[in-house]
Design an enzyme around this catalytic site. Structure first.
Site, PDB file in Angstrom:
ATOM      1  N   MET A  30      45.168  44.716  43.434  1.00 52.07           N
ATOM      2  CA  MET A  30      44.553  44.940  44.880  1.00 52.07           C
ATOM      3  C   MET A  30      43.657  43.555  45.433  1.00 52.07           C
ATOM      4  SD  MET A  30      44.116  48.704  45.154  1.00 52.07           S
ATOM      5  CE  MET A  30      42.999  48.662  44.007  1.00 52.07           C
ATOM      6  N   TYR A  32      40.472  40.135  44.929  1.00 51.73           N
ATOM      7  CA  TYR A  32      39.322  40.058  44.271  1.00 51.73           C
ATOM      8  C   TYR A  32      39.426  39.608  43.236  1.00 51.73           C
ATOM      9  CZ  TYR A  32      34.181  39.948  45.349  1.00 51.73           C
ATOM     10  OH  TYR A  32      32.954  39.171  45.169  1.00 51.73           O
ATOM     11  N   GLY A  36      40.108  39.023  34.602  1.00 54.76           N
ATOM     12  CA  GLY A  36      41.197  39.308  33.842  1.00 54.76           C
ATOM     13  C   GLY A  36      42.676  39.589  34.428  1.00 54.76           C
ATOM     14  N   HIS A  37      42.625  39.510  35.539  1.00 55.10           N
ATOM     15  CA  HIS A  37      43.620  39.214  36.324  1.00 55.10           C
ATOM     16  C   HIS A  37      44.886  37.960  35.943  1.00 55.10           C
ATOM     17  CE1 HIS A  37      41.163  41.434  39.116  1.00 55.10           C
ATOM     18  NE2 HIS A  37      42.422  42.262  39.055  1.00 55.10           N
ATOM     19  N   GLN A 148      45.589  46.501  30.032  1.00 55.29           N
ATOM     20  CA  GLN A 148      45.660  47.034  29.591  1.00 55.29           C
ATOM     21  C   GLN A 148      43.831  48.548  29.909  1.00 55.29           C
ATOM     22  OE1 GLN A 148      46.552  49.098  27.273  1.00 55.29           O
ATOM     23  NE2 GLN A 148      45.001  50.438  26.609  1.00 55.29           N
ATOM     24  N   LYS A 149      43.019  47.593  30.239  1.00 53.37           N
ATOM     25  CA  LYS A 149      42.015  47.673  31.282  1.00 53.37           C
ATOM     26  C   LYS A 149      42.533  49.407  32.491  1.00 53.37           C
ATOM     27  CE  LYS A 149      38.596  48.109  34.002  1.00 53.37           C
ATOM     28  NZ  LYS A 149      39.543  48.107  35.369  1.00 53.37           N
ATOM     29  N   MET A 184      35.686  43.493  32.528  1.00 49.48           N
ATOM     30  CA  MET A 184      36.091  42.611  34.241  1.00 49.48           C
ATOM     31  C   MET A 184      36.562  43.712  34.843  1.00 49.48           C
ATOM     32  SD  MET A 184      37.061  38.975  33.747  1.00 49.48           S
ATOM     33  CE  MET A 184      35.847  37.359  32.813  1.00 49.48           C
ATOM     34  N   SER A 186      36.711  44.021  39.006  1.00 46.12           N
ATOM     35  CA  SER A 186      36.345  44.341  40.621  1.00 46.12           C
ATOM     36  C   SER A 186      35.572  45.312  41.540  1.00 46.12           C
ATOM     37  CB  SER A 186      37.545  44.271  41.803  1.00 46.12           C
ATOM     38  OG  SER A 186      38.799  43.083  40.976  1.00 46.12           O
TER      39      SER A 186
END
Lengths: 281, 281
Positions: A30, A32, A36-37, A148-149, A184, A186
């Site tokens: 999504m 931002y 992590g991304h 996994q978050k 982490m 957004s």
């Protein structure tokens, strides 16, 4: 790096890449973007010739009183970050092309979407599975990477892929944390500096009960109470849920036996934060 | 003609065909083939290099008191007939591979599945869209052919394909009728010879009101009443519904204006028969 905005252009690009025997990796986001991304893009690049990242704040996964409008957006920065990790294609469709007037079709996974986050966000996973099914049909990837978050999301997507026979390999990449352990997200941007300090309690409570389990604790009630006590010490923390569940069917248990997922959601100010840990007992 | 039974084998075959730039046409069926099904294969062959027909009696599209167990089956005859029209691949998966234990995922199209057949068969179209989505992900066709006999199904599938961004062209082929006008259906086998004679009334009632509309009749109530009167003269006929609706959103109307779908379902003995006509007013 290519930026694609039209659905039909992305499908043509996917067909072209597949005709050249290029393996397509996909990272839906999504936007931002944070570290992590970026770790998901790096992971996809390990297995694939071309990595497509989508940036789309998906309205159908937000409830009526949730933060769809306030969700942080910064497209220019996202493009720069994606480029910095050698993402090949950014796909950023328009919401009116994704959900035109008279949109009627939804993909639903039953049962495992009605617990944990699904209890306080009853239509959330229906929105997630619907947009991911759509994106799979547009990007036509061989492989997709999820974080996994969002532990429950990863389990729900894996189940959708299996049930609907999508010929796509799903990789789940580990949680990336700030130095103090906060996962982490957004949504961390919603936290005041004081709330940011309180937010580390999610991670700390997970680490504490991991040690308890390593030392032999098996009683789920004891584990949950310990976490509740820790989190309740933070003045702005309001617990949504703390659950100890089976890692595939998300069923809760009284006594730990084998591999478990400990997952929690805590509101701190305007930020609803989630975190989790898979622990081998 | 190749016969494929395993899902993974069908997906590999589809990948192979696509890598050779072969255009894949797909005709999903529940078997017990008749001339109507064969016309769909012929239609697919006009546009595609390879035609895959699936034979699968899909349990999720039958209600609890419907005819899943009694639905007619004759695999050997089906294979012969498919071969006779030069079908390239018959895909006939096992029900336990298609719906394993703990199956949880469904595709649902809202609103247009809740009228006409959806009123008396409330979970029918959910089963149809789910199995068709699965088969699309297994067969990976460029094009799929459905019959106009199941008019609502064709409209629902087109909507699912559009909404979920399946990159698949949908062709709807005309109804194939017996000499006296009865629409071909695997369920016609349920009719006794006397009921078989009564069953032609569905077609006759459609032809009669088509003439009324051609002569200027626009009042939907008059048209429906005329059909009810004709059908009620058959001793074994029990009307499920007769509707005059918009051809895309299936909304009913009071006065005909432009193109309409006249659709009806009538039980004759144990056979629930459907028929329809698109009429330009």
């Amino acid at each position: 790096m290519k930026i694609v905005t039209q659905i039909v252009d992305m499908q043509k690009e996917a067909d072209y890449l597949r005709s050249k025997n290029q393996k397509i990796g996909f990272v839906p986001t999504m936007g931002y973007l944070h570290e992590g991304h970026l770790s998901l893009i790096r992971e996809a690049k390990r297995y694939c010739d071309v990595v497509v990242m989508s940036i789309f704040v998906n309205p159908t996964q937000f409830g009526p009183n949730e933060d769809f409008k306030d969700y942080p957006r910064n497209f220019d920065r996202d493009v720069e970050l994606a480029n910095s990790v050698e993402c090949d294609i950014v796909f950023c469709p328009n919401v009116r092309e994704v959900y035109p007037d008279n949109y009627l079709t939804f993909v639903e996974v039953e049962k495992i979407t009605q617990v944990l986050c699904g209890l306080s966000r009853p239509t959330h996973f229906r929105g997630v599975t619907t947009i991911v099914a759509k994106l799979f049909n547009i990007v036509k990837p061989h492989l997709a990477v999820f974080g996994q978050k969002d532990a429950q999301q990863a389990i729900v997507i894996k189940r959708m892929v299996k049930d609907l026979n999508y010929d796509i390999e799903i990789i789940v990449a580990p949680i990336i944390r700030e130095k103090d352990g906060l996962a982490m997200s957004s949504r961390n941007t919603y936290l005041s500096s004081d709330q940011r300090k309180q937010a580390v309690v999610l991670y700390q409570s997970l680490m504490t009960v991991r040690k308890m389990i390593e030392k032999g604790e098996r009683n789920v009630a004891v584990i949950k109470n310990h976490m509740i006590e820790m989190i309740d010490q933070q003045p702005d923390a309001v617990i949504d849920y703390i659950e100890v569940v089976d890692t595939t069917n998300l069923e809760s248990m009284i006594k730990i036996n084998g591999e478990v997922l400990i997952a929690l959601a805590v509101k701190i100010g305007n930020a609803r934060l989630i975190d989790n840990m898979i622990i081998q007992a």
